[in-house]
Write an enzyme that holds these catalytic residues in place. Sequence first.
Site, PDB file in Angstrom:
ATOM      1  N   GLY A  46      44.937  32.384  36.082  1.00  0.00           N
ATOM      2  CA  GLY A  46      45.617  33.235  37.054  1.00  0.00           C
ATOM      3  C   GLY A  46      44.649  34.229  37.656  1.00  0.00           C
ATOM      4  O   GLY A  46      43.581  34.500  37.088  1.00  0.00           O
ATOM      5  N   GLN A  51      42.128  42.098  41.757  1.00  0.00           N
ATOM      6  CA  GLN A  51      40.881  41.678  41.103  1.00  0.00           C
ATOM      7  C   GLN A  51      39.796  41.306  42.115  1.00  0.00           C
ATOM      8  O   GLN A  51      38.618  41.245  41.764  1.00  0.00           O
ATOM      9  CB  GLN A  51      41.142  40.474  40.179  1.00  0.00           C
ATOM     10  CG  GLN A  51      41.980  40.832  38.969  1.00  0.00           C
ATOM     11  CD  GLN A  51      42.174  39.635  38.075  1.00  0.00           C
ATOM     12  OE1 GLN A  51      43.040  38.802  38.314  1.00  0.00           O
ATOM     13  NE2 GLN A  51      41.330  39.509  37.053  1.00  0.00           N
ATOM     14  N   CYS A  96      41.029  37.958  30.373  1.00  0.00           N
ATOM     15  CA  CYS A  96      41.122  38.344  31.776  1.00  0.00           C
ATOM     16  C   CYS A  96      39.769  38.125  32.440  1.00  0.00           C
ATOM     17  O   CYS A  96      38.739  38.455  31.852  1.00  0.00           O
ATOM     18  CB  CYS A  96      41.521  39.821  31.857  1.00  0.00           C
ATOM     19  SG  CYS A  96      41.643  40.444  33.539  1.00  0.00           S
ATOM     20  N   LEU A  97      39.784  37.568  33.639  1.00  0.00           N
ATOM     21  CA  LEU A  97      38.533  37.322  34.362  1.00  0.00           C
ATOM     22  C   LEU A  97      37.803  38.623  34.677  1.00  0.00           C
ATOM     23  O   LEU A  97      36.597  38.613  34.911  1.00  0.00           O
ATOM     24  CB  LEU A  97      38.812  36.548  35.658  1.00  0.00           C
ATOM     25  CG  LEU A  97      39.356  35.120  35.472  1.00  0.00           C
ATOM     26  CD1 LEU A  97      39.713  34.518  36.821  1.00  0.00           C
ATOM     27  CD2 LEU A  97      38.360  34.243  34.728  1.00  0.00           C
ATOM     28  N   HIS A 138      50.881  38.752  32.915  1.00  0.00           N
ATOM     29  CA  HIS A 138      49.540  39.341  33.020  1.00  0.00           C
ATOM     30  C   HIS A 138      49.187  39.634  34.479  1.00  0.00           C
ATOM     31  O   HIS A 138      48.694  40.723  34.799  1.00  0.00           O
ATOM     32  CB  HIS A 138      48.542  38.350  32.395  1.00  0.00           C
ATOM     33  CG  HIS A 138      47.112  38.765  32.457  1.00  0.00           C
ATOM     34  ND1 HIS A 138      46.369  39.080  31.338  1.00  0.00           N
ATOM     35  CD2 HIS A 138      46.262  38.892  33.511  1.00  0.00           C
ATOM     36  CE1 HIS A 138      45.143  39.412  31.710  1.00  0.00           C
ATOM     37  NE2 HIS A 138      45.039  39.293  33.024  1.00  0.00           N
ATOM     38  N   GLU A 139      49.466  38.679  35.369  1.00  0.00           N
ATOM     39  CA  GLU A 139      49.103  38.868  36.787  1.00  0.00           C
ATOM     40  C   GLU A 139      49.995  39.930  37.445  1.00  0.00           C
ATOM     41  O   GLU A 139      49.524  40.725  38.254  1.00  0.00           O
ATOM     42  CB  GLU A 139      49.185  37.543  37.556  1.00  0.00           C
ATOM     43  CG  GLU A 139      48.277  36.434  37.036  1.00  0.00           C
ATOM     44  CD  GLU A 139      46.850  36.850  36.741  1.00  0.00           C
ATOM     45  OE1 GLU A 139      46.322  37.748  37.425  1.00  0.00           O
ATOM     46  OE2 GLU A 139      46.267  36.303  35.794  1.00  0.00           O
TER      47      GLU A 139
HETATM   48 NI    NI Z   1      43.500  39.520  34.401  1.00  0.00          NI
END
Ligand code: NI
Length: 166
Positions: A46, A51, A96-97, A138-139
């Site tokens: 996601g 982000q 998380c990215l 999360h998103e």
């Molecule tokens: Ni994230």
Amino acid sequence: MALRNILKEGDPTLEKASRNVEKFDERLHILLDDMRETLADAEGVGLAAPQVGVLRRVALVLDLAQETEEQDAPVVELINPVILETEGEITAYEGCLSIPGVLGKVSRPMRVRVQARDRTGVFFEMEGEGMTARALCHEIDHLDGQLYTRLCDQLYDKDNLPEESE
Ligand code: NI
């Protein structure tokens, strides 16, 4: 399409709340196309617009329930997503990215039902279970300026997780 830079934890943009999308125009479509490419490149499940530095309520989530041997999980585009209903709870590792290299144990609903709009502005509902429910929560948290690290008290090295004891 173009790859966008993924902001990392510590960038103040990640802690700000995003605003609703009101115009379903070319600018939104370019953002969505770029986010799709960025998510695929990062091999994430996601990605949320903040982000990539855009404070709008736009998120992508892989619908893992639709994944088959012949077909990758489709990417669902969620504009102005809202959680309608949740059910159950499950605790699992989450990453998380924007926080590379680590995972935390986070409790999330087992199932969620979300309402959102697509890139043309049409309302739809999506249900997610397990990892997909986790990604949806999360998103959507990202859209409120929240990172998962506020929900766990310890972070683990992604490549060196402790052995699970039953
Ligand atoms: Ni994230």
